[in-house]
Motif scaffolding. Structure first.
Motif, short mmCIF file in Angstrom:
data_model
loop_
_atom_site.label_atom_id
_atom_site.label_comp_id
_atom_site.label_asym_id
_atom_site.label_seq_id
_atom_site.Cartn_x
_atom_site.Cartn_y
_atom_site.Cartn_z
N THR A 113 25.28 26.79 51.71
CA THR A 113 25.85 26.38 53.05
C THR A 113 27.30 26.01 52.84
N GLU A 114 27.59 26.15 51.63
CA GLU A 114 29.28 25.58 51.48
C GLU A 114 29.89 26.45 50.28
N LEU A 115 30.94 26.46 50.22
CA LEU A 115 32.06 27.20 49.21
C LEU A 115 33.22 26.57 49.18
N VAL A 116 33.56 26.40 47.61
CA VAL A 116 34.84 25.92 47.42
C VAL A 116 35.40 26.73 46.31
N ALA A 117 36.50 27.34 46.63
CA ALA A 117 37.16 28.13 45.66
C ALA A 117 38.02 27.66 44.58
N SER A 118 38.62 28.23 43.61
CA SER A 118 39.35 27.79 42.41
C SER A 118 40.27 29.03 42.09
N TRP A 119 41.41 28.61 41.71
CA TRP A 119 42.13 29.37 40.94
C TRP A 119 43.40 29.01 40.19
N ASN A 120 43.42 29.78 39.32
CA ASN A 120 44.46 29.54 38.03
C ASN A 120 45.76 30.36 37.88
N ALA A 121 46.80 29.86 38.09
CA ALA A 121 48.06 31.00 38.35
C ALA A 121 49.22 30.28 38.04
N ALA A 122 50.22 31.06 37.76
CA ALA A 122 51.75 30.67 37.38
C ALA A 122 52.46 31.22 38.86
N THR A 123 53.20 30.60 39.35
CA THR A 123 53.97 30.92 40.48
C THR A 123 55.64 30.52 40.27
N PRO A 124 56.29 31.40 39.48
CA PRO A 124 57.58 31.05 39.39
C PRO A 124 58.49 30.83 40.35
N ALA A 125 59.62 29.99 40.48
CA ALA A 125 60.37 29.88 41.79
C ALA A 125 60.31 31.35 42.50
N GLY A 126 60.28 31.47 43.57
CA GLY A 126 60.62 32.82 44.61
C GLY A 126 59.18 33.47 44.62
N VAL A 210 48.03 35.67 38.18
CA VAL A 210 46.80 35.10 38.45
C VAL A 210 45.77 35.25 37.32
N TRP A 211 45.37 34.34 36.61
CA TRP A 211 44.30 34.33 35.57
C TRP A 211 42.78 34.12 35.72
N ARG A 212 42.61 33.43 36.86
CA ARG A 212 41.30 33.10 37.22
C ARG A 212 41.31 32.98 38.76
N LEU A 213 40.04 33.59 39.29
CA LEU A 213 39.71 33.44 40.84
C LEU A 213 38.13 33.38 40.87
N GLY A 214 37.64 32.42 41.64
CA GLY A 214 36.28 32.23 41.74
C GLY A 214 36.03 31.24 42.89
N ALA A 215 34.84 30.94 42.71
CA ALA A 215 34.21 29.95 43.68
C ALA A 215 32.74 29.43 43.50
N MET A 216 32.64 28.10 43.86
CA MET A 216 31.41 27.58 43.61
C MET A 216 30.58 27.61 45.04
N ALA A 217 29.47 28.24 45.23
CA ALA A 217 28.79 28.39 46.38
C ALA A 217 27.37 27.47 46.21
N SER A 218 27.16 26.44 47.15
CA SER A 218 25.94 25.71 46.88
C SER A 218 25.14 25.51 48.15
N ASP A 219 24.01 25.25 47.98
CA ASP A 219 23.04 24.81 49.18
C ASP A 219 22.53 23.30 48.38
N VAL A 220 23.23 22.22 48.52
CA VAL A 220 22.67 20.84 48.02
C VAL A 220 21.94 20.32 49.10
N PRO A 221 20.31 20.11 48.99
CA PRO A 221 20.06 19.45 50.18
C PRO A 221 20.15 18.18 50.64
#
Length: 451
Positions: A113-126, A210-221
């Motif tokens: 019913t829900e999903l929250v993404a996560s990412w770990n990345a470096a973004t130099p200026a520009g 980008v070193w990590r990309l993913g998500a937590m999907a859940s159906d908590v009653p």
């Protein structure tokens, strides 16, 4: 589970006005009694994160290149093209080269019913990145590409932002959370792909990584109550203690100053627990008269310019992961036993909860949404928390009753002071850990599906 029209009511200001009346754990007068707690489902959360060189090689690459090494990732190789982006918060329109990586379709072990993404990345200026989701429903239909975040560590090129007003009549995106509009209909998200687009200034060799990309999907009653867990072993971690309230009035452009900084203050505590912190040069922008300038720094660099707050969950994780060799994710846990597993291995966690003043003994306040750092458990199983909603750094360490804590953190439904039903986070937490972690820590994270 049902979600409010805006998650500001869940993770907004850290401390709401204390509620009048002694409501305890019972429903307010005139409100329907909450249902008896049902046994928790065997599996309510699915975590999937792409992090390995094989992962990056298996996705659909358009101009990106996978890089190996201790921390595999993706970078811009040969840009796939150029585009213009108008920043909604500055009004500036600029040209950017881009490349993109799309994950394989992941079939969730939990129709969600829900999903929250996560990412770990470096973004130099520009440089900056955009993270998107496209999913498939249980009725066979597909979502459009939903934007889950436009992000850069800095704020000199674009303003990091969530995107409001996204929906397809079946689901919507509220700040950082994809949510099925009517969970009671039985409709679920059964699979999804994530796409990350990497941007840089034209004609340069700059690139995000980008070193990590993913998500937590859940159906908590939906639940007002949760089953109690049995206390485990006692342990307390020595985590730095910072109060958000010592920063009240400082830098009000970042969600009215310290009174709403529970999330970045908690994030900073754990970043420093792992031996990382901003340099003196990075803190040079902070007024030298302010104590703990790194808390101001965390607030600025977690701030979501659309949400107008520092409580965007993935933005806090992404901030933590900008420090040397740090991993960070947003997930849901199912009980305090899960937190004990982490603490026993030396890993603190940040939890999100909402409660009336009378529902958490010793807090002294009520809140529509607050983040705290769980640093340990007493021999009786009670929770030792670094609570940033404290008058001073010295007062941050608190001990809260186990059953009360578990209830306010894991429930998805609650009553406010007026007897209206509101939402709860259902066990949301942030977990940060170093790339080089001890075997016991790796096992604890693995047991929770995070590595």
């Amino acid at each position: 589970m049902a979600r409010p029209a805006s998650r500001r009511t869940v993770i907004g200001a850290a401390v709401a006005a204390a509620s009048a009346g002694a409501l305890g754990s019972a429903a307010p007068a005139g409100a329907a009694a909450p249902p008896r707690a049902a046994p928790a489902a065997a599996r309510t959360v699915d975590n999937r994160f792409w992090t390995t060189y094989t992962d990056w090689r298996c996705g659909d690459a358009a101009g990106v290149r996978a890089v190996a090494g201790q921390r595999p990732g993706i970078v811009i190789g040969t840009p796939a093209g150029a585009t213009e982006y108008t920043d909604p918060h500055t009004g500036r329109t600029e040209s950017w080269e881009y490349a993109a990586w799309t994950s394989p379709e992941h079939r969730s072990t939990v129709p969600a019913t829900e999903l929250v993404a996560s990412w770990n990345a470096a973004t130099p200026a520009g440089t900056w990145i955009r993270v998107e989701l496209r999913g498939r429903y249980s009725d066979g239909g597909e979502t459009p590409w939903f934007v889950l975040g436009i992000w850069a560590f800095g704020d000199g090129d674009i303003r990091r932002t969530s995107v409001d007003g996204q929906g397809d009549g079946k689901a919507s995106v509220w700040t950082d959370t994809f949510a099925v509009d009517d969970a009671a209909s039985g409709l679920r998200l059964t699979s999804y792909r994530l796409r990350v687009t990497l941007y840089r200034r034209p004609g340069t060799r700059l690139t995000p990584t980008v070193w990590r990309l993913g998500a937590m999907a859940s159906d908590v009653p939906d639940r007002f109550e949760v089953p109690a867990s049995v206390p485990g072993a006692a342990r307390e971690l020595l985590v730095p203690r910072y109060s958000q309230n010592t920063h009240v009035g400082q830098y009000p452009e970042y969600d009215n100053g310290g009174e709403a900084w529970c999330s970045p203050t908690s994030s900073q505590m754990i970043v420093e627990y792992w031996g990382r912190r901003p340099t003196a040069e990075e803190l040079a922008w902070v007024n030298p008269d302010f104590d703990d300038p790194q808390v101001c720094h965390a607030a600025r660099f977690t701030y979501d310019h659309q949400y107008a707050g520092c409580g965007n969950w993935p933005f806090n994780a992404a901030y933590a992961a900008t420090y040397r060799d740090m991993n960070a994710v947003v997930t849901r846990l199912t009980s305090l036993t899960d937190l004990e597993t982490l603490v026993r291995a030396g890993i603190p966690a940040i939890t999100s909860q909402s409660f009336l003043k009378e529902e958490l003994t010793g807090a002294g306040y009520g809140t529509s949404g607050h983040l705290m750092t769980v640093v340990g458990f007493t021999p009786a199983g009670d929770v030792v928390a670094n609570d940033p909603a404290s008058p001073s750094n010295e007062a941050v360490r608190r001990v809260y009753r186990r059953a009360e804590w578990e209830r306010i953190w894991l429930r998805t439904k609650r009553y406010d002071a007026n007897g209206k039903v509101r939402g709860g986070t259902g066990g949301v937490c942030y977990i940060f850990w170093p790339v080089k972690s001890a075997p016991s820590q790796h096992r604890a994270l693995q047991a929770l599906g995070l590595v």
